[in-house]
Enzyme design. Structure first.
Site, PDB file in Angstrom:
ATOM      1  N   TYR A 154      26.120 -12.639 -45.154  1.00 45.03           N
ATOM      2  CA  TYR A 154      27.530 -12.417 -45.023  1.00 45.03           C
ATOM      3  C   TYR A 154      28.584 -12.809 -44.167  1.00 45.03           C
ATOM      4  CZ  TYR A 154      30.269  -7.978 -43.753  1.00 45.03           C
ATOM      5  OH  TYR A 154      31.336  -7.002 -43.628  1.00 45.03           O
ATOM      6  N   LYS A 158      31.937 -13.254 -46.398  1.00 47.49           N
ATOM      7  CA  LYS A 158      33.415 -13.355 -46.046  1.00 47.49           C
ATOM      8  C   LYS A 158      34.780 -14.615 -46.080  1.00 47.49           C
ATOM      9  CE  LYS A 158      33.331  -8.908 -46.022  1.00 47.49           C
ATOM     10  NZ  LYS A 158      33.942  -8.152 -47.089  1.00 47.49           N
ATOM     11  N   ILE A 187      33.557  -1.371 -36.353  1.00 49.82           N
ATOM     12  CA  ILE A 187      34.057  -0.196 -37.244  1.00 49.82           C
ATOM     13  C   ILE A 187      32.998   0.276 -37.277  1.00 49.82           C
ATOM     14  CG2 ILE A 187      35.734   0.087 -39.302  1.00 49.82           C
ATOM     15  CD1 ILE A 187      37.538  -1.406 -37.331  1.00 49.82           C
TER      16      ILE A 187
END
Length: 246
Positions: A154, A158, A187
Site C-alpha cells: 500500500y 501511494k 479517516i
C-alpha cells in the site's frame, strides 16, 4: 456554483471517500460519473447526485484493465461530450508483513492503487488537452509519505501516486491542466472500521488533533482543488491528517 456545466469522473465513487467527493462536486454544480465495481453502491450515490439536480451516470469498470478504462471514458464522452475533472480515488488494501506477503496481494494493490491512476489519466488527458483545461486529483495517503509496517504494498503504491502526480503535473501544465494529490491520514471509513480498537488508538495517539478525519474532510479539499480557485496550484500533495505528518 463553481463547477456548473462541468463533467467529473470519480473512480471508486460508490462509497466512503469517493462517495463524499462525488456529492461535494455535485453540490458545486458538476455532473458526476460514478465508477465502481459495486453496482448497488454506485447506483445509490448516483441517485443522491440526481436528487441534487445534477446529471449522473454509473459506469461499472475494472480500472486496472486498459480496455475497460478506454470503454469507460468513451461512454462518458458520448454522454457529456467532455471531461473536466478526474478523481483517481479507487483503492484497496491487502495488508501483511512483507515476509508473508503473497505476490498476488502485492500485484492487486499496485494494479488498483497505482496502475489505474496511470490508465485513467492517460485515457482522459487527450480530451483535456484539446479543451486546454482540466483538473486531475489523485488520492494518495500519508502512508505513502511515512511508510507503515505491514503495508509495504500500500505504501509503495501511494508513494508511486505522489511521484506520478508531480511528473504528470509538469507534463500537462502547458495545456492548462493541473494535477494534484491529497494524502488522507486516519479517516473514518468502512476500511478503517475493520481495524481493532487497539490499532485505532495507536493511530489516534499519533494525531495532534486527537481525532479521526471524515470522508467529508477529504471531499472539501478535493472540491477546492477541482475549482477555479485552485488554478495556480499544481504538482502539490495536500495532507489531510490532523497533523499526523508534519
Amino acid at each position: 456554483m463553481m463547477l456548473e456545466n462541468q463533467a467529473a469522473l470519480v473512480t471508486g465513487g460508490g462509497k466512503g471517500i469517493g462517495r463524499s467527493i462525488a456529492l461535494a462536486l455535485a453540490h458545486e454544480g458538476a455532473d458526476v460519473v460514478v465508477n465502481d465495481i459495486d453496482r448497488e453502491a454506485a447506483e445509490n450515490t448516483s441517485e443522491e447526485i440526481k436528487a441534487l439536480g445534477r446529471e449522473s451516470m454509473v459506469v461499472l469498470a475494472d480500472i486496472s484493465q486498459s480496455s475497460e478504462v478506454e470503454e469507460m471514458v468513451k461512454t462518458v464522452l458520448q454522454r457529456f461530450k467532455r471531461i473536466d475533472i478526474l478523481i483517481n480515488n479507487a483503492g484497496i488494501t491487502r495488508d501483511g508483513l512483507l515476509l508473508r506477503m503473497k505476490e498476488n496481494d502485492w500485484d492487486a494493490v499496485m494494479s488498483i492503487n497505482l496502475k489505474s491512476v496511470y490508465l485513467c489519466t492517460k485515457a482522459v488527458m487527450r480530451t483535456m488537452m484539446k479543451q486546454r483545461s482540466g483538473r486531475i486529483i489523485n488520492l494518495a495517503s500519508v502512508v505513502g509519505v511515512m511508510g507503515n509496517a505491514g503495508q509495504s504494498n500500500y505504501a509503495a503504491s501511494k508513494a508511486g501516486v505522489i511521484g506520478f502526480t508531480k511528473s504528470t503535473a509538469k507534463e500537462l501544465a502547458p495545456r492548462g491542466i493541473t494535477v494534484n494529490a491529497v494524502a488522507p491520514g486516519f479517516i473514518a471509513t468502512e476500511m478503517t472500521e475493520k481495524l481493532s480498537d487497539e490499532v485505532k488508538q495507536e493511530f489516534l495517539n499519533k494525531i495532534p488533533l486527537n481525532k479521526a478525519g471524515t470522508p467529508e474532510d477529504v471531499a472539501h479539499v478535493v472540491r477546492f482543488l477541482a475549482s477555479p480557485d485552485s488554478h495556480y496550484i499544481t504538482g502539490q500533495v495536500l495532507h489531510i491528517d490532523g497533523g499526523m505528518v508534519m
